[in-house]
Design a protein around this motif. Structure first.
Motif, PDB file in Angstrom:
ATOM      1  N   LEU A   1      54.761 -54.589  12.001  1.00 60.19           N
ATOM      2  CA  LEU A   1      55.173 -53.159  12.416  1.00 60.19           C
ATOM      3  C   LEU A   1      56.315 -52.698  12.377  1.00 60.19           C
ATOM      4  CD1 LEU A   1      52.304 -52.409  15.154  1.00 60.19           C
ATOM      5  CD2 LEU A   1      52.255 -51.741  12.814  1.00 60.19           C
ATOM      6  N   GLU A   2      57.030 -53.868  12.438  1.00 60.09           N
ATOM      7  CA  GLU A   2      58.632 -53.422  12.350  1.00 60.09           C
ATOM      8  C   GLU A   2      58.919 -53.328  10.626  1.00 60.09           C
ATOM      9  OE1 GLU A   2      60.545 -56.243  16.069  1.00 60.09           O
ATOM     10  OE2 GLU A   2      60.069 -56.945  14.128  1.00 60.09           O
ATOM     11  N   LYS A   3      58.304 -54.119  10.063  1.00 60.12           N
ATOM     12  CA  LYS A   3      58.421 -53.957   8.404  1.00 60.12           C
ATOM     13  C   LYS A   3      57.689 -52.531   8.182  1.00 60.12           C
ATOM     14  CE  LYS A   3      57.243 -56.042   4.112  1.00 60.12           C
ATOM     15  NZ  LYS A   3      56.353 -57.331   3.298  1.00 60.12           N
ATOM     16  N   LEU A   4      56.802 -52.098   8.657  1.00 66.54           N
ATOM     17  CA  LEU A   4      56.284 -50.890   8.371  1.00 66.54           C
ATOM     18  C   LEU A   4      57.119 -49.856   8.874  1.00 66.54           C
ATOM     19  CD1 LEU A   4      53.361 -50.090   7.167  1.00 66.54           C
ATOM     20  CD2 LEU A   4      52.306 -49.890   9.372  1.00 66.54           C
ATOM     21  N   TYR A   5      57.555 -49.997  10.163  1.00 66.53           N
ATOM     22  CA  TYR A   5      58.468 -48.778  10.542  1.00 66.53           C
ATOM     23  C   TYR A   5      59.570 -48.576   9.523  1.00 66.53           C
ATOM     24  CZ  TYR A   5      62.179 -46.817  13.516  1.00 66.53           C
ATOM     25  OH  TYR A   5      63.036 -45.896  14.048  1.00 66.53           O
ATOM     26  N   ASP A   6      60.087 -49.816   8.727  1.00 66.25           N
ATOM     27  CA  ASP A   6      61.299 -49.637   7.918  1.00 66.25           C
ATOM     28  C   ASP A   6      61.013 -48.600   6.738  1.00 66.25           C
ATOM     29  OD1 ASP A   6      63.098 -50.904   9.571  1.00 66.25           O
ATOM     30  OD2 ASP A   6      62.607 -52.847   8.610  1.00 66.25           O
ATOM     31  N   LEU A   7      59.361 -48.774   6.471  1.00 63.63           N
ATOM     32  CA  LEU A   7      59.176 -48.124   5.231  1.00 63.63           C
ATOM     33  C   LEU A   7      58.688 -46.626   5.488  1.00 63.63           C
ATOM     34  CD1 LEU A   7      56.378 -50.755   4.021  1.00 63.63           C
ATOM     35  CD2 LEU A   7      58.742 -50.257   3.080  1.00 63.63           C
ATOM     36  N   VAL A   8      59.070 -46.123   6.955  1.00 64.83           N
ATOM     37  CA  VAL A   8      58.578 -44.571   7.062  1.00 64.83           C
ATOM     38  C   VAL A   8      59.630 -43.779   6.327  1.00 64.83           C
ATOM     39  CG1 VAL A   8      58.588 -42.976   8.824  1.00 64.83           C
ATOM     40  CG2 VAL A   8      57.533 -45.356   9.443  1.00 64.83           C
TER      41      VAL A   8
END
Length: 263
Positions: free
Chosen positions: A120-127
């Motif tokens: 979810l940290e990686k996913l946050y960076d893609l927001v």
């Protein structure tokens, strides 16, 4: 994302809990492969790795053990529905930091019963930039789980969980998506959130996640705040049996754009 540890030694693990805390922080999840730990050994390992008081009189505050022996058919609809992405106990006032699963029985056919993990940290960076402010500031308001949808609640009964949280251990922000029932209430009321969940569906459809294939005797410990997880259904009763322990229950702290801590 997940570190595989073979030839795990029970005494070595319980004597060096900080080593394994550090490994979970670094890798987000660790698996003791083919360890075949007993239920009692599983509990002892978690009690050593846990940083909170191991007070068995207050299981809702520091730990919970459950035995899972259920049937799970294959889910309908999109990849989101089929996997059922979630954090364990996301609707609670105190959300467990770690989840540990000790697979006692696994008779599932290949591809069934796998656990999916997404960073979810990686996913946050893609927001997208247009949605970043929403992810940083929006709060999901819902009654504390478990709740009765027909009951009346006042504001003191509700949680206000963020869409993202700051992780002190990694010094990074990550998305935090509470159980799907809560955001669905807002999809009809908040255009920005509708766009956010549309973006999220598209990202999940890219299948940029880890699929863990269980073998009987595996024990996995993962970060329940920094990872989303789900399961591929399709097994019948008794084919997939495990003990699950949740521990390290915490309130969710966030750091919005102004840098001030919100709890």
């Amino acid at each position: 994302m997940i570190l595989e540890i073979t030839n795990a030694n029970y005494d070595e693990i319980t004597e060096n809990p900080q080593k394994y805390r550090d490994l979970i922080t670094k890798h987000l999840a660790i698996v003791f492969k083919d360890a075949n730990f007993t239920v009692e050994q599983h509990e002892r390992i978690c009690s050593r790795i846990n940083l909170d008081p191991w007070d068995q009189e207050l299981p809702h505050l520091c730990w919970q053990r459950m035995r899972h022996d259920e049937e799970k058919p294959t889910g309908p609809g999109t990849i989101y529905d089929k996997i059922g992405w979630h954090h364990d106990h996301a609707g609670n006032r105190l959300v467990p930091k770690h989840v540990s699963i000790n697979m006692l029985t696994n008779k599932c056919k290949k591809g069934v019963g796998d656990t999916y993990f997404i960073d979810l940290e990686k996913l946050y960076d893609l927001v997208p930039p247009s949605l970043k402010y929403l992810a940083d500031t929006f709060r999901l308001t819902h009654p504390e789980w478990p709740f009765d949808p027909e009951a009346e609640y006042n504001s003191e009964d509700h949680q206000k969980h963020p869409l993202s949280i700051y992780h002190e251990d990694s010094k990074r922000n990550g998305l935090f998506i509470s159980d799907t029932l809560a955001p669905l209430v807002y999809l009809l009321k908040n255009d920005d959130l509708t766009v956010f969940y549309g973006w999220l569906e598209l990202e999940l459809d890219k299948k940029d996640f880890l699929v863990y294939q269980w073998t009987e005797g595996d024990m996995v410990i993962f970060d329940n705040h920094r990872l989303w997880h789900g399961i591929h259904g399709g097994w019948t009763y008794g084919e997939r049996v495990f003990d699950r322990i949740t521990f390290g229950h915490q309130r969710l702290g966030t750091k919005p754009p102004d840098g001030k801590e919100i709890n």
